[in-house]
Write a protein that holds these residues in place. Sequence first.
Motif, PDB file in Angstrom:
ATOM      1  N   GLU A 146      54.827  50.070  52.480  1.00  0.00           N
ATOM      2  CA  GLU A 146      54.232  50.490  51.696  1.00  0.00           C
ATOM      3  C   GLU A 146      52.326  50.357  51.320  1.00  0.00           C
ATOM      4  OE1 GLU A 146      56.010  51.216  48.502  1.00  0.00           O
ATOM      5  OE2 GLU A 146      57.402  50.039  49.363  1.00  0.00           O
ATOM      6  N   ILE A 147      51.538  51.555  51.891  1.00  0.00           N
ATOM      7  CA  ILE A 147      50.583  50.858  52.611  1.00  0.00           C
ATOM      8  C   ILE A 147      49.332  51.023  51.394  1.00  0.00           C
ATOM      9  CG2 ILE A 147      48.542  51.635  54.664  1.00  0.00           C
ATOM     10  CD1 ILE A 147      51.759  51.100  56.145  1.00  0.00           C
ATOM     11  N   VAL A 148      48.205  50.151  51.516  1.00  0.00           N
ATOM     12  CA  VAL A 148      46.968  50.109  50.968  1.00  0.00           C
ATOM     13  C   VAL A 148      46.204  49.643  52.078  1.00  0.00           C
ATOM     14  CG1 VAL A 148      48.533  48.942  48.517  1.00  0.00           C
ATOM     15  CG2 VAL A 148      47.580  47.807  50.225  1.00  0.00           C
ATOM     16  N   LEU A 149      44.523  50.599  50.469  1.00  0.00           N
ATOM     17  CA  LEU A 149      43.518  50.146  50.867  1.00  0.00           C
ATOM     18  C   LEU A 149      42.963  48.894  49.474  1.00  0.00           C
ATOM     19  CD1 LEU A 149      42.213  54.002  51.858  1.00  0.00           C
ATOM     20  CD2 LEU A 149      42.985  51.718  53.246  1.00  0.00           C
ATOM     21  N   GLN A 150      42.006  48.057  50.028  1.00  0.00           N
ATOM     22  CA  GLN A 150      42.084  46.999  48.974  1.00  0.00           C
ATOM     23  C   GLN A 150      40.091  47.470  50.155  1.00  0.00           C
ATOM     24  OE1 GLN A 150      43.430  43.329  51.008  1.00  0.00           O
ATOM     25  NE2 GLN A 150      45.379  43.895  49.516  1.00  0.00           N
ATOM     26  N   TYR A 151      39.368  46.996  48.575  1.00  0.00           N
ATOM     27  CA  TYR A 151      38.320  46.807  48.088  1.00  0.00           C
ATOM     28  C   TYR A 151      38.006  45.809  47.719  1.00  0.00           C
ATOM     29  CZ  TYR A 151      38.519  51.721  49.680  1.00  0.00           C
ATOM     30  OH  TYR A 151      38.684  53.735  50.076  1.00  0.00           O
ATOM     31  N   ARG A 198      58.939  48.258  45.118  1.00  0.00           N
ATOM     32  CA  ARG A 198      59.587  46.739  45.085  1.00  0.00           C
ATOM     33  C   ARG A 198      59.606  45.878  46.564  1.00  0.00           C
ATOM     34  NH1 ARG A 198      65.124  43.574  45.182  1.00  0.00           N
ATOM     35  NH2 ARG A 198      64.890  42.193  44.271  1.00  0.00           N
ATOM     36  N   PRO A 199      58.153  45.565  46.798  1.00  0.00           N
ATOM     37  CA  PRO A 199      57.905  44.557  47.839  1.00  0.00           C
ATOM     38  C   PRO A 199      59.090  43.208  48.350  1.00  0.00           C
ATOM     39  CG  PRO A 199      56.504  44.232  46.499  1.00  0.00           C
ATOM     40  CD  PRO A 199      56.643  45.042  45.401  1.00  0.00           C
ATOM     41  N   ILE A 200      59.460  43.254  49.395  1.00  0.00           N
ATOM     42  CA  ILE A 200      60.125  41.909  49.249  1.00  0.00           C
ATOM     43  C   ILE A 200      59.386  40.436  49.368  1.00  0.00           C
ATOM     44  CG2 ILE A 200      60.545  40.669  51.441  1.00  0.00           C
ATOM     45  CD1 ILE A 200      61.613  43.072  52.884  1.00  0.00           C
ATOM     46  N   GLU A 201      57.929  40.454  49.692  1.00  0.00           N
ATOM     47  CA  GLU A 201      57.009  39.583  49.189  1.00  0.00           C
ATOM     48  C   GLU A 201      55.987  40.243  48.356  1.00  0.00           C
ATOM     49  OE1 GLU A 201      57.128  36.463  50.286  1.00  0.00           O
ATOM     50  OE2 GLU A 201      58.694  36.936  51.729  1.00  0.00           O
ATOM     51  N   GLN A 202      55.267  39.117  47.945  1.00  0.00           N
ATOM     52  CA  GLN A 202      54.357  39.083  46.405  1.00  0.00           C
ATOM     53  C   GLN A 202      52.826  39.573  47.478  1.00  0.00           C
ATOM     54  OE1 GLN A 202      55.269  40.454  43.701  1.00  0.00           O
ATOM     55  NE2 GLN A 202      57.294  40.632  44.592  1.00  0.00           N
ATOM     56  N   THR A 203      52.952  39.537  48.773  1.00  0.00           N
ATOM     57  CA  THR A 203      51.621  39.731  49.371  1.00  0.00           C
ATOM     58  C   THR A 203      51.640  40.482  50.494  1.00  0.00           C
ATOM     59  OG1 THR A 203      51.911  37.436  50.868  1.00  0.00           O
ATOM     60  CG2 THR A 203      50.718  37.084  48.945  1.00  0.00           C
ATOM     61  N   THR A 204      50.174  40.649  51.467  1.00  0.00           N
ATOM     62  CA  THR A 204      49.992  42.632  52.133  1.00  0.00           C
ATOM     63  C   THR A 204      50.713  41.516  53.836  1.00  0.00           C
ATOM     64  OG1 THR A 204      48.231  42.447  51.680  1.00  0.00           O
ATOM     65  CG2 THR A 204      49.430  43.927  50.259  1.00  0.00           C
ATOM     66  N   ASN A 205      50.581  42.017  54.378  1.00  0.00           N
ATOM     67  CA  ASN A 205      50.042  42.427  55.835  1.00  0.00           C
ATOM     68  C   ASN A 205      49.289  43.125  56.351  1.00  0.00           C
ATOM     69  OD1 ASN A 205      53.320  40.777  56.205  1.00  0.00           O
ATOM     70  ND2 ASN A 205      53.794  42.773  55.742  1.00  0.00           N
ATOM     71  N   ALA A 206      48.460  42.732  57.411  1.00  0.00           N
ATOM     72  CA  ALA A 206      47.698  43.782  57.920  1.00  0.00           C
ATOM     73  C   ALA A 206      48.572  44.813  58.520  1.00  0.00           C
ATOM     74  CB  ALA A 206      46.936  42.292  58.742  1.00  0.00           C
ATOM     75  N   TYR A 233      49.826  46.279  54.143  1.00  0.00           N
ATOM     76  CA  TYR A 233      50.878  47.331  53.872  1.00  0.00           C
ATOM     77  C   TYR A 233      52.069  45.894  52.963  1.00  0.00           C
ATOM     78  CZ  TYR A 233      53.508  45.144  58.227  1.00  0.00           C
ATOM     79  OH  TYR A 233      53.792  44.190  58.550  1.00  0.00           O
ATOM     80  N   TYR A 234      52.892  46.408  52.617  1.00  0.00           N
ATOM     81  CA  TYR A 234      53.921  46.104  51.727  1.00  0.00           C
ATOM     82  C   TYR A 234      55.418  46.166  52.039  1.00  0.00           C
ATOM     83  CZ  TYR A 234      51.031  44.637  47.357  1.00  0.00           C
ATOM     84  OH  TYR A 234      49.907  44.209  46.671  1.00  0.00           O
ATOM     85  N   PRO A 269      45.342  43.260  42.181  1.00  0.00           N
ATOM     86  CA  PRO A 269      45.629  41.878  42.599  1.00  0.00           C
ATOM     87  C   PRO A 269      44.732  40.215  42.563  1.00  0.00           C
ATOM     88  CG  PRO A 269      45.619  43.349  44.082  1.00  0.00           C
ATOM     89  CD  PRO A 269      45.144  43.694  43.306  1.00  0.00           C
ATOM     90  N   TYR A 270      43.798  40.544  42.940  1.00  0.00           N
ATOM     91  CA  TYR A 270      43.129  39.203  42.826  1.00  0.00           C
ATOM     92  C   TYR A 270      41.608  39.554  42.908  1.00  0.00           C
ATOM     93  CZ  TYR A 270      46.674  38.465  46.314  1.00  0.00           C
ATOM     94  OH  TYR A 270      47.732  38.255  47.457  1.00  0.00           O
ATOM     95  N   SER A 271      41.129  38.360  42.851  1.00  0.00           N
ATOM     96  CA  SER A 271      39.001  38.512  41.832  1.00  0.00           C
ATOM     97  C   SER A 271      38.511  39.880  42.468  1.00  0.00           C
ATOM     98  CB  SER A 271      38.778  36.776  41.583  1.00  0.00           C
ATOM     99  OG  SER A 271      37.440  37.269  41.198  1.00  0.00           O
ATOM    100  N   GLY A 272      37.768  40.174  41.934  1.00  0.00           N
ATOM    101  CA  GLY A 272      36.994  41.350  42.824  1.00  0.00           C
ATOM    102  C   GLY A 272      37.192  42.310  43.438  1.00  0.00           C
ATOM    103  N   MET A 273      39.254  42.030  42.831  1.00  0.00           N
ATOM    104  CA  MET A 273      39.778  43.065  44.502  1.00  0.00           C
ATOM    105  C   MET A 273      40.522  44.762  43.996  1.00  0.00           C
ATOM    106  SD  MET A 273      42.896  42.853  46.912  1.00  0.00           S
ATOM    107  CE  MET A 273      41.889  41.951  48.237  1.00  0.00           C
ATOM    108  N   ILE A 274      39.528  46.053  43.769  1.00  0.00           N
ATOM    109  CA  ILE A 274      40.879  47.464  43.906  1.00  0.00           C
ATOM    110  C   ILE A 274      41.525  47.816  44.758  1.00  0.00           C
ATOM    111  CG2 ILE A 274      40.243  49.817  43.777  1.00  0.00           C
ATOM    112  CD1 ILE A 274      37.796  49.432  41.905  1.00  0.00           C
ATOM    113  N   GLU A 275      42.935  47.934  44.528  1.00  0.00           N
ATOM    114  CA  GLU A 275      44.013  47.847  45.595  1.00  0.00           C
ATOM    115  C   GLU A 275      44.633  49.058  44.995  1.00  0.00           C
ATOM    116  OE1 GLU A 275      46.961  44.678  47.384  1.00  0.00           O
ATOM    117  OE2 GLU A 275      48.267  46.271  46.148  1.00  0.00           O
ATOM    118  N   LEU A 276      44.671  50.545  46.259  1.00  0.00           N
ATOM    119  CA  LEU A 276      44.980  51.730  46.310  1.00  0.00           C
ATOM    120  C   LEU A 276      46.275  51.868  46.918  1.00  0.00           C
ATOM    121  CD1 LEU A 276      41.511  53.151  45.246  1.00  0.00           C
ATOM    122  CD2 LEU A 276      43.863  53.462  43.585  1.00  0.00           C
TER     123      LEU A 276
END
Length: 995
Positions: free
Chosen positions: A696-701, A627-635, A605-606, A773-780
């Motif tokens: 803001e919840i995301v799933l990453q593959y 508009r996330p506070i940080e540009q990285t996600t949290n577990a 999540y962001y 957002p990262y190499s080889g990643m799909i984020e939804l």
Amino acid sequence: MKLLILALITLCSIRIGECVRIVLEENIADKCDYSKCPTEINDGHKLYVHLVPHTHDDVGWLKTVDQYYYGTKQSIQKASVQDILDTVIDELIRNKQRQFEFINGGWSMPDEATTHYQSLIDQSTWGLRRLNDTFGHCGRPTVTWQIDPFGHSRELASLYAQMGYDALYFAREDYQDRYYRQFNQTLEHVWQGSDDLGKRADIFTGMMQMGYGPPKGLNWDLVGGENDHIVDNIDSKEYNVPQIVKQFRQLAKEYSQYYATNHIMFPMGTDFNYQSAHQWFQNMDKLINAINSDPKFNDIQAIYSTPSCYTKALYDSNHTWPTKRDDYFPYASDPHAFWTGYYTSRPSLKRMERVGNNWLQVCKQLDSFALNNGQYDSNITRLREAMGILQHHDAVAGTEKQHVANDYARILHEAIVECQQIISLSLNNIAKSLGQQFHSKPDELQFCNDLNISSCSITESGHSFLVSIYNPLIHPLSNHTVRLPVNERFFYQVFDDKGQSIPAVLIPIPEWIREIPGRPQRPNSNVEIVFKINHLEALGLVTYTIRSSSQFTKRSARLIKGKPIESNGIKLFGRNFDLFFDENGKPRKIMSQYGSNEFRNAIRYYEGSIGDNQLQTNRSSGAYIFRPIEQTTNAYGEIVESIAYIDNDYGLVQEIHQKYEDNVFGQIIRLTGDSEFVEFDFVVGPISVWDNIGKEIVLQYQIDQDNEGRFKTDANGRQLLSRKWNYRPTWPVIIEEHIAGNYYPVDSRILLDNPDGPSIAVLTDRSEGGTSPYSGMIELMVHRRLLHDDGFGVDEALNEPGVDGHGLVIRGRHRLLLFKDGQPDSSYHRPLSQQFFMEPIMIFAKLNKQRHHHYHHTKSMAMIMNKFSMLRTSTSLPPQIHLLTLEQWSYDRLLLRLENIYQQGEPNSKKVRVNLRNLFTTFTITHVEEMTLSANQPINVIDKRLQFNYQSSDDNQFYYRPPSSTANNTSMDIELGPMEIRTFLIKISKPQRQL
């Protein structure tokens, strides 16, 4: 409803229709085309200012549709659409210079990011149909405008061009894009909407630099109007004409610097203006007279105009225009306000809208096949119009107040239920037309609208029951899996349409699904039965019997027992690849004929930004803004239990149930030996906000391949567009919000571009925001819960309470595909996407002992219709063909749309031929008339659209690709090229003999 003096869309009552017809008769009955426009405005030394009176009336936003129309709940917003209609009509009759025309004409002004092309076409078709029926050719719009949506779609531009519109205008464009185009005088251009369709998909497009509200100092509305009225009495102390003229001239001169010709457009009005139209028109009359009669200045002329007349003036200028080929996503209004959150906002409503479309298409198809001849048209229309409302840019977009979202859901639910009744009646009539009878009477059929939460009263009752499954696609389905909740106190057998017992298993329903708020807590309803339909015919229905018993037999479905994953992990076998899991139940590797690749799936999540919205840097995340506070996600929680359920006997089930801590998340990962994809079935919520932080919840593959920041997303479920991290094709972009500024709308699929090895794609079951957002990643992004408003008008935090008031819980699905060498094989993802979007629907009936005996053991069984296909068995359609529309259009005609779903450069992107005459079983097509995409005009009007001169880097810029062929009423052969949709009004006859 959208209104442009007057653009009556949703609320065309008889009273309103008669009032507007009077205006047409008295003002412009003899001038319904461009001949009504002002003449003698071609002086190249003069600046012409087109004043366009308009009001923008949302079909629900801060108030519901009815509250806006009738003017109730004025404490929320002072808005009454019925007053606007009445007062504007009076003012139009007063003065013939005040021109009248319909603009857009769809059932609503649709959102462009979160809408699917099928529903976009439907809502435009229905609105234009109503205008045609009421006003004839004078009701046909020639120009459309999308002044309020939050970003603009290339696919919708293409669709509008194919509907016959000459131009498209909008007011929201990225602030950097706007500055760049202002400087280069390219705010107006030709938008090339399709690489496949040539000029048929080109449409002249204009950005409104000042937005869609009135110029500064010229707002005279009763509600919110802030400017003094014009006093033209020279003897009065309040006489202010010189100041107004000076201000107007300054505005016009400044504004004209941004545009390439000597014509500019001033929108005179904004949201819910003209509730007292007289003061608007009185002041505009005085303004026009003051500007045009000033003897000291004759270099500026002000005129009453419309978007159509403005378009004609630009066309007559014979200017050569630049072009655009990409889209206008994402939209940012300042460096810290990217309107990318609404791609996901209100995910439950977004899913409900997709389900509503599924029911609507099935309802229209079966009504047509049943030859009901329009007797249920008003019932079906209720769902047509509910779906039209849901396309509005504050409906499916998720940017409305909570009570309005609740009202949208009510409207849609009630309409779905009404259409389900027509489905029951139609099935009975289809059976009669085939010389048979349906297995149950219409009033005995039931529909399970809570299967999304694994709940259905008839299947959980313990009774034996029938389930009929209908496939709305024009191609057959193979190995379709059916999952139904049942009562674990009983034993079950499944019988196919021939009465033969088939394999079935029982599997526990996970705790995180059973505890979804609002799910009925029926005793012992903790398992679901799973079986497969090996072959489901195109446009076909098949009936299966599920028989319950208190005793177990060797053919009874047995319960699959879960097994904790051991230290060495586990593997699920698929058709195209195998998926390996580690000892914690997390995916770790994909292995296929292309090799082995590391693979990861995570929920994260962001944190949403919190601010007062007074400064750009203090912008909050909200319904519109991500508009996330940080540009990285949290577990977001850890897996506390991972159980494997493997059916080693039949291969019906191979799945991993992952339970996360605190029940904030649960996920089922499914892959079977005949599956072309791995399915992720997830439950998210309620999102925890005990720490006063919105999430803001995301799933990453993620696969271990480098896509170099390149990926593709679909445009409204149709053409694919290339994306690149921190890049825009048409201007040198600077992005300060690196995550939000690289999010794009995903309506059906997102794919990674990877030329060096295997790659992945993910199909979605609703609109979601997505990126790489990262190499080889799909984020939804799948869910959002925020505690602060973002300051763009809704004035309410996106904090959905859910059924129990503790926060919204959603259930969704993703389907992941694997590709070779990074090339997204369209013959793979396009049909799978269509199948995911238009899933089979199910109809249920209780089976008592007497009926069960009759159904399976008597000679009259042959008279029971338990299987059919509406596509003739002798018909073999190319895989490119998709049935987009089949519905009753008038008492003697049906509306038929076929499309080629493939895009230029894809493996199956070729022209294909179809014979229309004998496509269907219950009728023969005897005559066809090809129409524009919106079905309101003959196809030849496309050739008569205004053809603007333009410059392009495309070598084929002057190539006009005509329709593949016209339909021959003798042979009924048609051709469809890549991305081509063809629309026909057809006449039919019943076949000579029953089939």
